[in-house]
Every structure is written in structure tokens, then in C-alpha cells.
Scaffold this motif. Structure first.
Motif, PDB file in Angstrom:
ATOM      1  N   ARG A   1     -27.611  15.614  -4.138  1.00 41.33           N
ATOM      2  CA  ARG A   1     -27.472  14.297  -3.522  1.00 41.33           C
ATOM      3  C   ARG A   1     -27.575  13.206  -4.578  1.00 41.33           C
ATOM      4  NH1 ARG A   1     -30.260  10.269  -0.629  1.00 41.33           N
ATOM      5  NH2 ARG A   1     -32.289  11.059  -1.275  1.00 41.33           N
ATOM      6  N   VAL A   2     -26.607  12.290  -4.544  1.00 38.97           N
ATOM      7  CA  VAL A   2     -26.553  11.173  -5.486  1.00 38.97           C
ATOM      8  C   VAL A   2     -26.764   9.867  -4.728  1.00 38.97           C
ATOM      9  CG1 VAL A   2     -25.116   9.930  -7.143  1.00 38.97           C
ATOM     10  CG2 VAL A   2     -24.977  12.425  -7.008  1.00 38.97           C
ATOM     11  N   LEU A   3     -27.647   9.020  -5.244  1.00 40.11           N
ATOM     12  CA  LEU A   3     -27.867   7.692  -4.688  1.00 40.11           C
ATOM     13  C   LEU A   3     -27.077   6.686  -5.513  1.00 40.11           C
ATOM     14  CD1 LEU A   3     -29.306   5.614  -2.866  1.00 40.11           C
ATOM     15  CD2 LEU A   3     -31.180   5.613  -4.544  1.00 40.11           C
ATOM     16  N   ILE A   4     -26.166   5.956  -4.846  1.00 34.49           N
ATOM     17  CA  ILE A   4     -25.411   4.880  -5.494  1.00 34.49           C
ATOM     18  C   ILE A   4     -26.138   3.567  -5.227  1.00 34.49           C
ATOM     19  CG2 ILE A   4     -23.225   3.638  -5.586  1.00 34.49           C
ATOM     20  CD1 ILE A   4     -21.901   6.165  -4.383  1.00 34.49           C
ATOM     21  N   VAL A   5     -26.514   2.860  -6.290  1.00 28.51           N
ATOM     22  CA  VAL A   5     -27.164   1.555  -6.149  1.00 28.51           C
ATOM     23  C   VAL A   5     -26.193   0.520  -6.713  1.00 28.51           C
ATOM     24  CG1 VAL A   5     -29.225   0.200  -6.559  1.00 28.51           C
ATOM     25  CG2 VAL A   5     -29.383   2.697  -6.504  1.00 28.51           C
ATOM     26  N   GLU A   6     -25.499  -0.163  -5.813  1.00 27.01           N
ATOM     27  CA  GLU A   6     -24.390  -1.045  -6.192  1.00 27.01           C
ATOM     28  C   GLU A   6     -24.187  -2.070  -5.084  1.00 27.01           C
ATOM     29  OE1 GLU A   6     -21.619  -3.053  -7.522  1.00 27.01           O
ATOM     30  OE2 GLU A   6     -21.772  -1.295  -8.853  1.00 27.01           O
ATOM     31  N   ASP A   7     -24.018  -3.356  -5.464  1.00 24.44           N
ATOM     32  CA  ASP A   7     -23.893  -4.400  -4.449  1.00 24.44           C
ATOM     33  C   ASP A   7     -22.447  -4.750  -4.113  1.00 24.44           C
ATOM     34  OD1 ASP A   7     -23.465  -5.550  -6.924  1.00 24.44           O
ATOM     35  OD2 ASP A   7     -24.380  -7.464  -6.388  1.00 24.44           O
ATOM     36  N   GLU A   8     -21.469  -4.097  -4.738  1.00 20.97           N
ATOM     37  CA  GLU A   8     -20.065  -4.314  -4.405  1.00 20.97           C
ATOM     38  C   GLU A   8     -19.591  -3.186  -3.493  1.00 20.97           C
ATOM     39  OE1 GLU A   8     -17.465  -4.946  -7.694  1.00 20.97           O
ATOM     40  OE2 GLU A   8     -18.960  -6.086  -8.831  1.00 20.97           O
TER      41      GLU A   8
ATOM     42  N   LEU B   1     -26.748   3.648 -11.105  1.00 23.75           N
ATOM     43  CA  LEU B   1     -27.483   2.391 -10.987  1.00 23.75           C
ATOM     44  C   LEU B   1     -26.743   1.234 -11.634  1.00 23.75           C
ATOM     45  CD1 LEU B   1     -30.207   1.073 -10.168  1.00 23.75           C
ATOM     46  CD2 LEU B   1     -31.129   1.836 -12.379  1.00 23.75           C
ATOM     47  N   ASP B   2     -26.365   0.231 -10.832  1.00 19.10           N
ATOM     48  CA  ASP B   2     -25.758  -0.983 -11.369  1.00 19.10           C
ATOM     49  C   ASP B   2     -26.829  -1.821 -12.064  1.00 19.10           C
ATOM     50  OD1 ASP B   2     -23.806  -2.858 -11.888  1.00 19.10           O
ATOM     51  OD2 ASP B   2     -24.092  -3.903  -9.991  1.00 19.10           O
ATOM     52  N   TRP B   3     -26.421  -2.544 -13.088  1.00 22.87           N
ATOM     53  CA  TRP B   3     -27.375  -3.377 -13.840  1.00 22.87           C
ATOM     54  C   TRP B   3     -27.752  -4.615 -13.041  1.00 22.87           C
ATOM     55  CZ3 TRP B   3     -28.116  -3.264 -19.590  1.00 22.87           C
ATOM     56  CH2 TRP B   3     -28.900  -4.326 -20.047  1.00 22.87           C
ATOM     57  N   MET B   4     -26.734  -5.358 -12.584  1.00 20.20           N
ATOM     58  CA  MET B   4     -26.963  -6.633 -11.898  1.00 20.20           C
ATOM     59  C   MET B   4     -27.035  -6.397 -10.393  1.00 20.20           C
ATOM     60  SD  MET B   4     -27.107  -8.683 -14.466  1.00 20.20           S
ATOM     61  CE  MET B   4     -27.016 -10.290 -13.704  1.00 20.20           C
ATOM     62  N   LEU B   5     -28.227  -6.534  -9.825  1.00 14.58           N
ATOM     63  CA  LEU B   5     -28.446  -6.269  -8.403  1.00 14.58           C
ATOM     64  C   LEU B   5     -29.264  -7.397  -7.779  1.00 14.58           C
ATOM     65  CD1 LEU B   5     -29.511  -2.511  -8.601  1.00 14.58           C
ATOM     66  CD2 LEU B   5     -27.424  -3.352  -7.500  1.00 14.58           C
ATOM     67  N   PRO B   6     -29.059  -7.670  -6.488  1.00 18.27           N
ATOM     68  CA  PRO B   6     -29.939  -8.626  -5.804  1.00 18.27           C
ATOM     69  C   PRO B   6     -31.367  -8.079  -5.696  1.00 18.27           C
ATOM     70  CG  PRO B   6     -27.923  -8.186  -4.526  1.00 18.27           C
ATOM     71  CD  PRO B   6     -27.989  -7.156  -5.621  1.00 18.27           C
TER      72      PRO B   6
END
Length: 226
Positions: free
Chosen positions: A2-9, A50-55
């Protein structure tokens, strides 16, 4: 896995989800940093993109927190970001990321990097056989042996054993076993896990064999490494 995508787009989440699911991965997602930390605490994934720029909480801060926590310090993390300068890559790797991919990226290259990081963390994932303690599983021939004895497992018990062996030494909840073996979109009662655990134990354990599946009261089960 299982992969967790952390991305605001959302469009990037869907692109990543499509490619990961096409390769057989289970996927969950979080749109901000706080949601990501809650998701990791509720059900630890096998990898985080993991995205760098996140809210709310930046990717760098998430990675820093994971590496400070002994429970998550070995969780594989690949940072995916539009920040492609060398200084940013160095900072991301120094903070503890396993790899760093700049946008735009090739989906094929990203999948290759994911597989490479997973193999580094768990070398058995790149092999056609799994061996834990005195149990050997042939993933090509679909055969399982314990010492010199061949085990006869049904399809569900085979998947369950594989899930256990790939995570040997980790305590797994019934929910994790249900999601990993039966799938997140299939309704199965918790007690179904216990039924298949009993069947797996019966197949694994000969007269003088120690029980490799440890019951952790009020939590779940653990497949012992020895």
C-alpha cells in the motif's frame, strides 16, 4: 503493498493512482500534511509519495517527523516536487527521504524508483521466493514448504501467508490483514480473518513445530521471524 500519496493537486493524485494501481499497488491519498500524518498513524503504509509544498504541514516537516519517530523512521519515503534545484534535492535527502523525483517526471521512471526503494528496504520483494524461519514460499510455482514438508494451502491462505512473510516481525491488525489480503473495496467481517488464521496455523504447524503466528491480544497477529 500500500502506497500513500500526499499531494494537494487532485490531477496529480489521479495520475499517480492510475500508474500505481496498474502495477498492482493499493493506493490511499491525503491532500494536506495533517491529513497525511493522521493517515500514517491510523494505518501505516508500505511507502509514502510525498509532495514538498503542502497545506498545513510541509512535506519536509512530515519527513522530519517520521525520521524522528522510531515507529516510522524506516518507512520508505520518496519526495515528489517541482523544486528541482540541487540544493533542494540535497535538503530533501538529508532530511531522510529515500529518493527525490522532480516534476515533471516519467511515470515509468517513478515506478522503477519505487520498486528500487522497496527492494532496498525489503530485499525479499525482488525475489521469486520468500523465506522466513523454516518456511519457504515459491512465488512462481505457488508452493510452500516448512522444513522438508510441503504445505497444501488454499488461495486465501497462500495470500495471507505471503502478506505475513513480507512483513515478518510486524504486528498487523485485522483491518490491515483484511485490506492487504481481501482488498479495501471488499466487505469481509473481522472474524473471517480469525477463521483463515486457524486454517493457516493448521497447515503450518506439524506435531513438533512451534507456532510462528503470534496472537497479540486486542491488536492482531505477528508472523515471527524465528
Amino acid at each position: 503493498m500500500r502506497v500513500l500519496i500526499v499531494e494537494d493537486e487532485p490531477s496529480m493524485v489521479e495520475l499517480l493512482r492510475y500508474n500505481l494501481e496498474s502495477e498492482g499497488f493499493e493506493v490511499s491519498s491525503a491532500l494536506d500534511g495533517e491529513e497525511a500524518m493522521l493517515s500514517i498513524e491510523e494505518q501505516t503504509p508500505d511507502m509514502v509519495l510525498l509532495d514538498w509544498m503542502l497545506p498545513k504541514l510541509s512535506g519536509i516537516e512530515i519527513c522530519r517527523r517520521l525520521r524522528r519517530d522510531k515507529e516510522y523512521r524506516n518507512l520508505p519515503v520518496i519526495m515528489i516536487t517541482a523544486r528541482g534545484e540541487e540544493s533542494d534535492r540535497i535538503r530533501g535527502l538529508d532530511i531522510g527521504a529515500d529518493d527525490y523525483v522532480s516534476k515533471p517526471f516519467s511515470p515509468n521512471e517513478l515506478m522503477a524508483r519505487i520498486r528500487a526503494v522497496l527492494r532496498r528496504h525489503n530485499p525479499v520483494l525482488g525475489s521469486d521466493t520468500l523465506t522466513v524461519s523454516d518456511v519457504t514460499m515459491d512465488l512462481v510455482a505457488y508452493k510452500v514448504r516448512r522444513n522438508d514438508r510441503e504445505l497444501h494451502l488454499g488461495p486465501t491462505e497462500f495470500r495471507l501467508l505471503r502478506f505475513f512473510m513480507e512483513r515478518a516481525g510486524r504486528v498487523l491488525t485485522r483491518e490491515q490483514l483484511l485490506d492487504g489480503v481481501w482488498g479495501q473495496n471488499v466487505y469481509v467481517e473481522d472474524r473471517t480473518v480469525d477463521v483463515h488464521i486457524r486454517r493457516l496455523r493448521k497447515a503450518l504447524n506439524g506435531e513438533n513445530d512451534p507456532d510462528l503466528i503470534r496472537t497479540v491480544r486486542a491488536v492482531g497477529y505477528c508472523f515471527e521471524k524465528a
